[in-house]
Design an enzyme around this catalytic site. Structure first.
Site, mmCIF file in Angstrom:
data_model
loop_
_atom_site.group_PDB
_atom_site.id
_atom_site.type_symbol
_atom_site.label_atom_id
_atom_site.label_comp_id
_atom_site.label_asym_id
_atom_site.label_seq_id
_atom_site.Cartn_x
_atom_site.Cartn_y
_atom_site.Cartn_z
ATOM 1 N N ASN A 1 28.063 1.990 21.578
ATOM 2 C CA ASN A 1 28.373 2.681 22.836
ATOM 3 C C ASN A 1 29.377 1.810 23.596
ATOM 4 O O ASN A 1 29.002 0.799 24.188
ATOM 5 C CB ASN A 1 27.069 2.856 23.632
ATOM 6 C CG ASN A 1 27.283 3.542 24.965
ATOM 7 O OD1 ASN A 1 28.409 3.876 25.341
ATOM 8 N ND2 ASN A 1 26.208 3.738 25.699
ATOM 9 N N ARG B 1 28.755 6.755 20.497
ATOM 10 C CA ARG B 1 28.666 7.615 21.671
ATOM 11 C C ARG B 1 30.097 7.839 22.175
ATOM 12 O O ARG B 1 30.832 6.884 22.408
ATOM 13 C CB ARG B 1 27.848 6.917 22.760
ATOM 14 C CG ARG B 1 27.704 7.770 23.977
ATOM 15 C CD ARG B 1 26.912 7.075 25.043
ATOM 16 N NE ARG B 1 26.725 7.986 26.158
ATOM 17 C CZ ARG B 1 26.047 7.671 27.238
ATOM 18 N NH1 ARG B 1 25.471 6.502 27.345
ATOM 19 N NH2 ARG B 1 25.933 8.539 28.210
ATOM 20 N N HIS C 1 25.808 13.399 29.813
ATOM 21 C CA HIS C 1 24.442 13.021 29.444
ATOM 22 C C HIS C 1 23.871 14.013 28.430
ATOM 23 O O HIS C 1 22.648 14.154 28.321
ATOM 24 C CB HIS C 1 23.472 13.019 30.648
ATOM 25 C CG HIS C 1 23.684 11.928 31.649
ATOM 26 N ND1 HIS C 1 23.504 12.140 32.994
ATOM 27 C CD2 HIS C 1 24.038 10.636 31.516
ATOM 28 C CE1 HIS C 1 23.736 11.017 33.646
ATOM 29 N NE2 HIS C 1 24.082 10.092 32.774
ATOM 30 N N GLU D 1 18.853 7.672 23.952
ATOM 31 C CA GLU D 1 20.135 8.195 23.486
ATOM 32 C C GLU D 1 20.555 7.567 22.158
ATOM 33 O O GLU D 1 21.144 8.232 21.313
ATOM 34 C CB GLU D 1 21.204 7.966 24.562
ATOM 35 C CG GLU D 1 21.006 8.913 25.733
ATOM 36 C CD GLU D 1 21.698 8.475 27.010
ATOM 37 O OE1 GLU D 1 21.260 7.471 27.604
ATOM 38 O OE2 GLU D 1 22.676 9.126 27.403
#
Ligand code: ADP
Length: 400
Positions: A7, A90, A179, A384
């Site tokens: 990420n 991500r 999100h 996540e």
């Protein structure tokens, strides 16, 4: 399968190695101050956390340091990098073209690049992370998981702004939502946890962290969400204003003699509960302590935050013509019983009863509503990274 989940932010990079069979994290950490000086934090599960200062001019050096730490003969969790079978990234913005997670090829990278304008802080960093992994681990599949993709099922009545159509046609100005990885994961887990029928369910997910957003999930698909073209719209956040009359921008730009870029910086970085608390802070632990000591501005910040969440919940009940479950997640949703209690205090008309004892719990999955509550309210920690790992494994396995 071992998956490296990455990420990337503009000057930071968070990572985890997850074993997809056990869904356990084997190591995690972050690189900070990329492009400034550089610091690596590496934490093997069950081992000591290590911090190493080393120059990281770009994301390339940062990822190289992560890989070196993972195969370090003393503290590494891998014998060789061959053990990593795939990398999941991500990615903030996939625009309207990338509507689901996908294996990264040149055409996917081109779309991520096209969306630089829509995610100027994140998309360039996300692409740097992808290219660094491709360079340092050639031949391994890289998967992109977008913050926007779960929201692509919204109907036009939810995602269109009531501004001239030419701006939509020319620039794709519309609500995208963010999100999404969290909203998808948490809504799915809520359906599982409560034994709801996935094809006949109405779930509202309140992801309340420093960035905060809320979504209406109808039959497992996103029907509406609070963030917009960018993550500035919607709820009041740590330092972001959320919804406000756009005319405020013109008024302040004219009267304060500031340009629109500076105005947007103020709305992103100096607003939200931080501003309402008279710059006391954006962390709800500090706000709650200050409120308990009699600080009125801190009390106002918490009240305004909870009130906005409750208003959005009300509007999403209307959007779905009902609700079966409301789920709190994110750092505030998972931990701040005070905020949850204040939000639910507005929702008595839905027949919601809160279990005050349960509301003292935090950081785990539990039911917050009392047994006789008409709508189930739960707390469910988001994950996540695990969601990215699951999508990565699914795509890579299907492509074999
Ligand atoms: P993000 O991922 O958007 O940076 P998080 O979801 O990690 O944010 O949430 C961080 C926020 O959660 C903190 O700023 C703080 O406001 C809140 N938080 C974390 N722990 C607690 C706690 N024990 N009590 C109240 N609020 C908390």
């Amino acid at each position: 399968m071992k998956v490296l989940v990455v990420n990337c932010g503009s000057s930071s990079l968070k990572y985890q190695v997850i074993n997809s069979e056990t869904e356990e994290v084997e190591a995690k950490g972050l690189c900070e101050r990329i492009g400034i000086d550089g610091r690596l934090v590496y934490q093997p599960t069950g081992g000591e956390k290590e911090t190493t200062e080393a120059p990281m001019p770009t994301h390339n050096e940062a990822i190289q340091m992560v890989l070196d730490a993972l195969v370090n003969p003393k503290t590494g969790i891998l014998k060789s990098l061959d053990e990593i079978e795939a990398i999941g990234h991500r990615v903030l913005h996939g625009g309207a073209k990338l509507t689901a997670s996908c294996i990264i090829d040149d055409s996917v990278k081109a779309v991520i690049r096209e969306c630089f304008d829509l995610g100027p802080l994140h998309n360039p960093a996300n692409l740097m992370g992808i290219e660094a992994c491709q360079k340092l681990m050639p031949g391994k599949p890289n998967v992109a998981v977008f913050d926007t993709s779960f929201h692509q099922t919204m109907p036009p009545k939810a995602y269109r702004y009531a501004i001239p159509t030419k701006y939509y046609d020319k620039y794709a100005i519309r609500k995208y939502g963010f999100h999404g990885t969290s909203h998808k994961f948490v809504s799915k887990e809520t359906i599982k946890y409560l034994g709801l029928d996935p094809d006949n369910s109405k779930v509202i997910v309140a992801h309340l962290g420093n960035g905060a957003s809320i979504s209406a999930v109808l039959n497992g698909k996103c029907a509406d969400t609070s963030m917009g073209l960018t993550p500035l719209e919607g709820l009041i956040m740590g330092t972001r204003s959320g919804d406000l009359d756009p005319a405020v921008l013109e008024y302040l730009c004219n009267h304060e003699k500031i340009d629109i870029t500076e105005m947007l910086r103020i709305l992103n970085k100096e607003s939200g509960v931080f501003a309402l608390s008279d710059n006391l802070g954006s962390d709800f632990r500090d706000l709650e302590d200050a409120m308990n000591e009699g600080n009125e501005a801190a009390g106002l910040a918490i009240d305004a935050f909870a009130y906005r969440v409750a208003k959005y919940i009300g509007s999403y009940v209307a959007a779905m013509n009902g609700v079966d479950a409301i789920t709190f997640t994110g750092g505030i949703g998972e931990n701040a019983g005070l905020v949850r209690g204040k939000v639910l205090s507005y929702l008595g008309y839905l027949g919601i009863q809160i279990d005050e004892e349960a509301n003292k719990k935090r950081g785990e999955t539990f039911v917050l509503s009392s047994a006789d509550s008409k709508v189930k309210v739960i707390v469910l920690p988001t994950n996540e990274e695990l969601a990215i790992c699951r999508d990565t494994v699914e795509l890579v396995t299907a492509a074999k």
